[in-house]
Design a protein around this motif. Structure first.
Motif, short mmCIF file in Angstrom:
data_model
loop_
_atom_site.label_atom_id
_atom_site.label_comp_id
_atom_site.label_asym_id
_atom_site.label_seq_id
_atom_site.Cartn_x
_atom_site.Cartn_y
_atom_site.Cartn_z
N GLY A 39 3.19 -1.20 -6.12
CA GLY A 39 2.18 -2.24 -6.08
C GLY A 39 0.86 -1.77 -6.67
O GLY A 39 0.66 -0.57 -6.90
N PRO A 40 -0.07 -2.71 -6.92
CA PRO A 40 -1.40 -2.30 -7.37
C PRO A 40 -2.08 -1.51 -6.26
O PRO A 40 -2.09 -1.95 -5.12
CB PRO A 40 -2.10 -3.64 -7.64
CG PRO A 40 -1.37 -4.64 -6.82
CD PRO A 40 0.04 -4.17 -6.71
N ALA A 41 -2.62 -0.33 -6.59
CA ALA A 41 -3.20 0.61 -5.63
C ALA A 41 -2.13 1.32 -4.80
O ALA A 41 -2.37 1.68 -3.66
CB ALA A 41 -4.24 -0.04 -4.73
N GLN A 42 -0.97 1.50 -5.37
CA GLN A 42 0.06 2.35 -4.75
C GLN A 42 0.43 3.46 -5.72
O GLN A 42 0.24 3.34 -6.93
CB GLN A 42 1.31 1.55 -4.42
CG GLN A 42 1.20 0.67 -3.18
CD GLN A 42 2.56 0.26 -2.67
OE1 GLN A 42 3.44 -0.10 -3.44
NE2 GLN A 42 2.75 0.28 -1.35
N SER B 19 -1.15 -6.43 -1.59
CA SER B 19 -1.21 -4.97 -1.47
C SER B 19 -2.31 -4.67 -0.45
O SER B 19 -3.46 -4.40 -0.80
CB SER B 19 -1.52 -4.36 -2.84
OG SER B 19 -1.44 -2.95 -2.79
N PHE B 20 -1.93 -4.69 0.84
CA PHE B 20 -2.91 -4.62 1.93
C PHE B 20 -3.49 -3.22 2.07
O PHE B 20 -2.76 -2.22 2.12
CB PHE B 20 -2.27 -5.05 3.25
CG PHE B 20 -3.26 -5.13 4.39
CD1 PHE B 20 -3.43 -4.05 5.26
CD2 PHE B 20 -4.03 -6.26 4.58
CE1 PHE B 20 -4.36 -4.10 6.30
CE2 PHE B 20 -4.96 -6.33 5.62
CZ PHE B 20 -5.12 -5.26 6.47
N HIS B 21 -4.82 -3.15 2.15
CA HIS B 21 -5.53 -1.87 2.17
C HIS B 21 -6.77 -1.98 3.03
O HIS B 21 -7.36 -3.06 3.13
CB HIS B 21 -5.92 -1.51 0.72
CG HIS B 21 -6.83 -0.34 0.58
ND1 HIS B 21 -6.38 0.96 0.69
CD2 HIS B 21 -8.16 -0.25 0.32
CE1 HIS B 21 -7.40 1.80 0.51
NE2 HIS B 21 -8.50 1.08 0.28
N VAL B 22 -7.15 -0.87 3.66
CA VAL B 22 -8.41 -0.81 4.40
C VAL B 22 -9.26 0.29 3.78
O VAL B 22 -8.85 1.47 3.77
CB VAL B 22 -8.19 -0.51 5.90
CG1 VAL B 22 -9.53 -0.49 6.64
CG2 VAL B 22 -7.24 -1.52 6.53
N PRO C 39 -5.63 -3.60 -11.97
CA PRO C 39 -5.98 -4.08 -10.65
C PRO C 39 -5.09 -5.16 -10.04
O PRO C 39 -5.20 -5.40 -8.83
CB PRO C 39 -7.38 -4.67 -10.86
CG PRO C 39 -7.40 -5.11 -12.27
CD PRO C 39 -6.56 -4.11 -13.02
N ASN C 40 -4.22 -5.78 -10.81
CA ASN C 40 -3.56 -6.96 -10.23
C ASN C 40 -2.06 -6.86 -9.98
O ASN C 40 -1.57 -7.33 -8.95
CB ASN C 40 -3.77 -8.18 -11.16
CG ASN C 40 -5.18 -8.72 -11.10
OD1 ASN C 40 -5.81 -8.72 -10.04
ND2 ASN C 40 -5.70 -9.16 -12.23
N ASN C 41 -1.32 -6.26 -10.92
CA ASN C 41 0.12 -6.48 -10.96
C ASN C 41 0.94 -5.29 -10.49
O ASN C 41 0.47 -4.16 -10.45
CB ASN C 41 0.51 -6.88 -12.38
CG ASN C 41 -0.20 -8.16 -12.83
OD1 ASN C 41 -0.53 -9.02 -12.00
ND2 ASN C 41 -0.46 -8.29 -14.11
N LEU D 93 -8.62 -5.65 2.64
CA LEU D 93 -8.42 -6.60 1.54
C LEU D 93 -7.03 -6.48 0.95
O LEU D 93 -6.28 -5.56 1.28
CB LEU D 93 -9.45 -6.34 0.42
CG LEU D 93 -9.75 -4.89 0.01
CD1 LEU D 93 -8.59 -4.21 -0.68
CD2 LEU D 93 -10.97 -4.85 -0.87
N ASP D 94 -6.71 -7.43 0.10
CA ASP D 94 -5.54 -7.36 -0.76
C ASP D 94 -5.98 -6.65 -2.03
O ASP D 94 -6.82 -7.16 -2.78
CB ASP D 94 -5.03 -8.78 -1.06
CG ASP D 94 -3.83 -8.79 -1.99
OD1 ASP D 94 -3.24 -9.86 -2.16
OD2 ASP D 94 -3.47 -7.73 -2.55
N HIS D 95 -5.40 -5.47 -2.27
CA HIS D 95 -5.84 -4.65 -3.41
C HIS D 95 -5.23 -5.13 -4.73
O HIS D 95 -5.41 -4.48 -5.76
CB HIS D 95 -5.53 -3.17 -3.16
CG HIS D 95 -6.59 -2.22 -3.64
ND1 HIS D 95 -6.88 -2.05 -4.98
CD2 HIS D 95 -7.41 -1.38 -2.98
CE1 HIS D 95 -7.84 -1.15 -5.12
NE2 HIS D 95 -8.17 -0.73 -3.92
N SER D 96 -4.47 -6.23 -4.73
CA SER D 96 -4.18 -6.96 -5.97
C SER D 96 -5.48 -7.73 -6.17
O SER D 96 -5.70 -8.79 -5.58
CB SER D 96 -2.99 -7.89 -5.79
OG SER D 96 -2.73 -8.60 -6.99
#
Ligand SMILES: [Cu+2]
Ligand SMILES: [Cu+2]
Ligand SMILES: [Cu+2]
Ligand SMILES: [Cu+2]
Ligand SMILES: [Cu+2]
Ligand SMILES: [Cu+2]
Ligand code: NA
Ligand code: NA
Ligand code: NA
Ligand code: NA
Ligand code: NA
Ligand code: NA
Ligand SMILES: [Zn+2]
Ligand SMILES: [Zn+2]
Ligand SMILES: [Zn+2]
Ligand SMILES: [Zn+2]
Ligand SMILES: [Zn+2]
Ligand SMILES: [Zn+2]
Ligand SMILES: [Zn+2]
Ligand SMILES: [Zn+2]
Ligand SMILES: [Zn+2]
Lengths: 310, 310, 310
Positions: free
Chosen positions: C272-275, A242-245, C237-239, A292-295
């Motif tokens: 996704g996580p953080a979506q 889960s790509f994030h900036v 945070p992960n899944n 980062l990967d937000h997973s």
């Protein structure tokens, strides 16, 4: 075509290593040569993995072509080179002994039986493939046990531009490959790839361009307000990213690198294992922006880096 | 409506089993009857799972209708059929004893309280649902513990065509359902579904149409250059799938099987648990093309098959 | 700007807690104040987590603004408030002692180095951010170890409307945040956040708006046939989450809450996580409709609720 014997030509071609993006070469045909070796590869301080490498690196070199170009590809399996044999004897590591290898280009459209066939140590394979679709594609070794070959390092990226190039001018470009490491300690700071761990889908480290947190220690430098384009590829082998900036929003995203698959204003991009994306964004003010990967277990295990904007 | 007593009508309807795709029947109403039984189901050589089955199979039969059609559905819970009772006594397996079951059609739009209600062994449920959206939809048993009912085999696919059919003529079609098995050994080659393992999200096997690597052993035959359409459904219960065909690129993808959700030129399709997709591609030359879940532990655990193109 | 000393102003602003959605306030500037405290938070019957909380709740309060509005934000770190100190002494819990905290707004576009900086107990931070993109965005504490701060409860939602509001009139709206808990027992019914478990990506519970199965016990009431809009955020945070409503089909979905990212007729939405996502649907007849994460271990561990339609 597979040939044997002493092929002294080493890796060649219009290549680069992430985070750098090679230029698209001119002409209808692009000649590229890879070497495969078995070498220790440094994943982080005090962690060396017994690696199987395209172009001496994890991930391997980046190929950048245009739709319509044909790649004249060759690859030599150098896993029996004498320097490697000594090390494997010394280390007594099964995984460092000579082994068969192959390559599978997701960007290609060919019969895998002959193009992606396995070759033995000392052999060289030659084949051609033409880029028909734009995108950010994975390549990887396809020799069974494929999971083992992938987690040993045999992964990389191909970028294919549309015939007329990508839309939306970008000022600066980076290539980031995300991969999972599954390691078990062999001896001291030397680790081996661990397929049992890989079958549990529970990585030891997760990295951008092969090394834990490398862009935290060596940040990527950019200008405030310029349009940054990341060619992103998640090679897995198992998990999503889960790509994030931090500090910005991802203005435009093309899933698998095809402009037809456009998303706007994403906070994070969900990229499956063996998927890619082109991700455009701007950093709004001077400062330090973590990507980062937000997973978040993945970020904690190494999938994080920093942009410094000035 | 739930009825009891001897209902001698067995499974009926315009059905087929994957990888075959049934034809859309004519008329405004489609009559379909399922039976639910408890039987041993062969997952791979030397692995028989104590299964709870729609139509004697994992996954259950495929339903194929058109937007606007109404399904007159009925289902008999035959989990107390005498043949099953003997086996359960012999095996002393809790999971083979008679049990309540139900069915939940993701393609339907109905009150689940009555349509998707649980019925006891010997009972038959009747209800109707109309297809309002095109797509590739899951059906599954909804009786608690739902996770247990799903991992015991009670999953399947419904394809709904738009009123005027799907765009883009396809030359050949296949239906593939991906599922995760979570097994613990009961006795010899007999295994039981394991909810503890399922709560850890760590499958024993992952398959296409219910059997480990079946299309590796019995490849699917296609023609070079023809447009192949895969109706794909990931029933989980837990994990994503990253569907990929080695040697080609997926030309058009409709997420959840709705042409409004179109993607172009994908290397892999990320399909969540309880999501589907229609995936069109061409195999470019004679040869052998593996299809798989590129979340590679899943492929290694059985989610792989082969197309032979001639 | 960070200030110290007695700041007696408590939480303020046009806020609400899920499932309620606050109104978008008028004006170009919106003043919002958060407090951070350390408190026991009830996750389910007999399970109290030593929590780090925005606004005394997991998730924290919901912010709802419009593109172009500027948020004048301030936050006081009250983790050393005397009531908390006593409890931490009594409990002898490391995780209840005063600690640094920060906040990261995915909806903002700012330099994280100063805006998202960590402040000590007793300090207050002030900064501004302007909403430039519509969407459903995460906020969370960004103080290392970020994974620990997130699983201790420091997560929440910001909704940003487009300048002219969202298209497609909705009759009723709800806000749902999905999060994973990773817990280890401290003493009796008191639990601590467990980063080791979080690094294994294997949750103890998964919830909507912070409490296990709360909308099963206290269903959400709606009208038959009305257009329901769910503002959904998966904070991980992960899944991943595969959001689904039993008995209906999701008519329109905007991924990350931006109408440009539209999907139609989905059976489940992969988030996704953080979506985030905005999810519109109708419940077709009187009855009881369960909503859940169809990654079914997650539903089984608490990510399920009920709509009652009358
Ligand atoms: Cu290899
Ligand atoms: Cu591949
Ligand atoms: Cu059942
Ligand atoms: Cu379902
Ligand atoms: Cu914090
Ligand atoms: Cu974040
Ligand atoms: Na490639
Ligand atoms: Na790990
Ligand atoms: Na269905
Ligand atoms: Na497994
Ligand atoms: Na935010
Ligand atoms: Na768990
Ligand atoms: Zn380019
Ligand atoms: Zn420029
Ligand atoms: Zn395992
Ligand atoms: Zn059809
Ligand atoms: Zn044709
Ligand atoms: Zn577990
Ligand atoms: Zn609004
Ligand atoms: Zn209305
Ligand atoms: Zn682990």
């Amino acid at each position: 075509v597979v040939t044997s014997g002493a092929n002294i030509q080493k890796q060649t071609g219009p290549l680069a290593y992430g985070p750098n993006v090679p230029k698209v070469p001119d002409g209808d045909t692009v000649e590229i040569k890879f070497d495969v070796t078995h070498k220790l590869f440094q994943v982080k301080k005090d962690v060396l993995m017994a690696g199987w490498l395209f172009g001496d690196s994890i991930p391997g070199p980046i190929i950048h072509v245009r739709v319509g170009q044909t790649v004249k590809f060759s690859m030599t399996n150098r896993s029996s080179d004498s320097t490697m044999s000594n090390m494997s004897l010394a280390m007594n590591m099964e995984s460092m002994k000579p082994m068969q290898h192959s390559i599978d280009f997701h960007a290609g459209m060919v019969n895998p039986e002959d193009k992606y066939r396995s070759i033995a140590a000392g052999e060289t394979i030659h084949f051609m493939w033409t880029a028909h679709y734009p995108g950010v594609f994975m390549y990887h070794c396809g020799t069974p046990m494929v999971l083992m070959h992938m987690i040993s390092g045999m992964v990389g990226m191909v970028i294919v531009d549309p015939k007329d190039g990508f839309p939306d001018h970008a000022d600066r470009e980076f290539a980031l490959v995300q991969n999972e490491y599954y390691l078990k300690q062999a001896s001291g700071s030397v680790y081996a790839a661990d397929t049992i761990a890989a079958l549990h889908r529970d990585p030891t480290y997760v990295t951008f361009n092969g090394k834990v947190s490398q862009y935290v220690f060596r940040p990527l430098r950019v200008k405030v307000g310029e349009r940054i384009r990341v060619y992103f590829l998640n090679v897995g082998p198992n998990n999503i990213s889960s790509f994030h900036v931090i500090g910005t929003i991802l203005d435009k995203v093309w899933l698998d690198g095809n402009p037809a698959n456009e998303f706007t204003g994403m906070q994070a991009v969900l990229v499956g294992p063996a998927q890619g994306a082109i991700i455009d964004f701007v950093l709004p003010e001077k400062g330090s922006y973590t990507f980062l990967d937000h997973s978040f277990a993945n970020a904690t295990e190494g999938a994080a880096g920093v942009f410094i904007a000035e």
